[in-house]
Scaffold this active site. Structure first.
Site, PDB file in Angstrom:
ATOM      1  N   ASP A  97      41.107  32.357  36.650  1.00  0.00           N
ATOM      2  CA  ASP A  97      42.228  32.002  37.522  1.00  0.00           C
ATOM      3  C   ASP A  97      42.285  30.490  37.685  1.00  0.00           C
ATOM      4  O   ASP A  97      41.249  29.835  37.825  1.00  0.00           O
ATOM      5  CB  ASP A  97      42.045  32.681  38.886  1.00  0.00           C
ATOM      6  CG  ASP A  97      43.294  32.655  39.735  1.00  0.00           C
ATOM      7  OD1 ASP A  97      43.781  31.541  40.059  1.00  0.00           O
ATOM      8  OD2 ASP A  97      43.794  33.726  40.083  1.00  0.00           O
ATOM      9  N   ASN A 110      47.183  42.976  44.012  1.00  0.00           N
ATOM     10  CA  ASN A 110      48.158  42.570  45.023  1.00  0.00           C
ATOM     11  C   ASN A 110      49.514  43.115  44.608  1.00  0.00           C
ATOM     12  O   ASN A 110      49.820  43.169  43.418  1.00  0.00           O
ATOM     13  CB  ASN A 110      48.229  41.042  45.142  1.00  0.00           C
ATOM     14  CG  ASN A 110      46.923  40.440  45.629  1.00  0.00           C
ATOM     15  OD1 ASN A 110      46.243  41.012  46.461  1.00  0.00           O
ATOM     16  ND2 ASN A 110      46.572  39.286  45.102  1.00  0.00           N
ATOM     17  N   GLN A 115      51.057  38.924  46.097  1.00  0.00           N
ATOM     18  CA  GLN A 115      51.351  38.771  44.672  1.00  0.00           C
ATOM     19  C   GLN A 115      52.195  37.522  44.454  1.00  0.00           C
ATOM     20  O   GLN A 115      53.260  37.370  45.042  1.00  0.00           O
ATOM     21  CB  GLN A 115      52.073  40.007  44.130  1.00  0.00           C
ATOM     22  CG  GLN A 115      52.278  39.977  42.635  1.00  0.00           C
ATOM     23  CD  GLN A 115      52.883  41.270  42.083  1.00  0.00           C
ATOM     24  OE1 GLN A 115      53.235  42.174  42.823  1.00  0.00           O
ATOM     25  NE2 GLN A 115      52.995  41.336  40.781  1.00  0.00           N
ATOM     26  N   HIS A 119      48.293  42.159  37.629  1.00  0.00           N
ATOM     27  CA  HIS A 119      47.019  41.570  37.254  1.00  0.00           C
ATOM     28  C   HIS A 119      45.953  42.046  38.234  1.00  0.00           C
ATOM     29  O   HIS A 119      46.200  42.222  39.414  1.00  0.00           O
ATOM     30  CB  HIS A 119      47.077  40.044  37.195  1.00  0.00           C
ATOM     31  CG  HIS A 119      47.702  39.377  38.380  1.00  0.00           C
ATOM     32  ND1 HIS A 119      49.065  39.407  38.619  1.00  0.00           N
ATOM     33  CD2 HIS A 119      47.152  38.661  39.383  1.00  0.00           C
ATOM     34  CE1 HIS A 119      49.329  38.722  39.718  1.00  0.00           C
ATOM     35  NE2 HIS A 119      48.182  38.277  40.213  1.00  0.00           N
ATOM     36  N   LEU A 120      44.789  42.273  37.678  1.00  0.00           N
ATOM     37  CA  LEU A 120      43.632  42.700  38.446  1.00  0.00           C
ATOM     38  C   LEU A 120      42.713  41.499  38.610  1.00  0.00           C
ATOM     39  O   LEU A 120      42.331  40.867  37.628  1.00  0.00           O
ATOM     40  CB  LEU A 120      42.920  43.839  37.705  1.00  0.00           C
ATOM     41  CG  LEU A 120      41.662  44.412  38.334  1.00  0.00           C
ATOM     42  CD1 LEU A 120      41.941  44.993  39.712  1.00  0.00           C
ATOM     43  CD2 LEU A 120      41.065  45.482  37.413  1.00  0.00           C
TER      44      LEU A 120
END
Length: 113
Positions: free
Chosen positions: A29, A86, A93, A99-100
């Protein structure tokens, strides 16, 4: 489509991948919330988890199993980690391509926020 995660998944945007296969890619991320913060995204564009249906059960399972595999490879599995989905703006989100989040490397607090 102007989806940044679609561009990453198709390699139109170059980023260092932690993992990839025919269904998903995983990368760090850009705004990490933990020492280890990996995003696992499907190659298929799905905007939110509200769009999941029975046809996605294999993908959902694959994303979860990929997360556990990455946690083992990054040596955070035994200490513990958190997996987060999310959904929509009030759910946190920010990018509308599912996405996890795989978060680890520190103690996680509860409630999360």
């Amino acid at each position: 489509m102007d989806c940044i995660f679609c561009k990453i998944a198709s390699k139109e945007i170059s980023t260092s991948l932690v993992y990839e296969d025919d269904q998903v890619v995983a990368f760090r991320d850009n705004d990490p919330q933990a020492p280890t913060h990996i995003l696992i995204i499907p190659r298929e564009h799905i905007s939110t988890i509200n769009e999941f249906n029975d046809s996605h059960s294999g993908l959902i399972s694959h994303m979860m199993l990929t997360a556990t595999q990455i946690a083992r490879e990054l040596d955070i599995a035994d200490d513990g980690y958190r997996l987060v989905w999310n959904c929509n703006l009030k759910g946190g989100q920010a990018v509308f391509h599912i996405h996890l989040h795989l978060l680890g490397g520190r103690e996680m607090k509860w409630p999360p926020g």
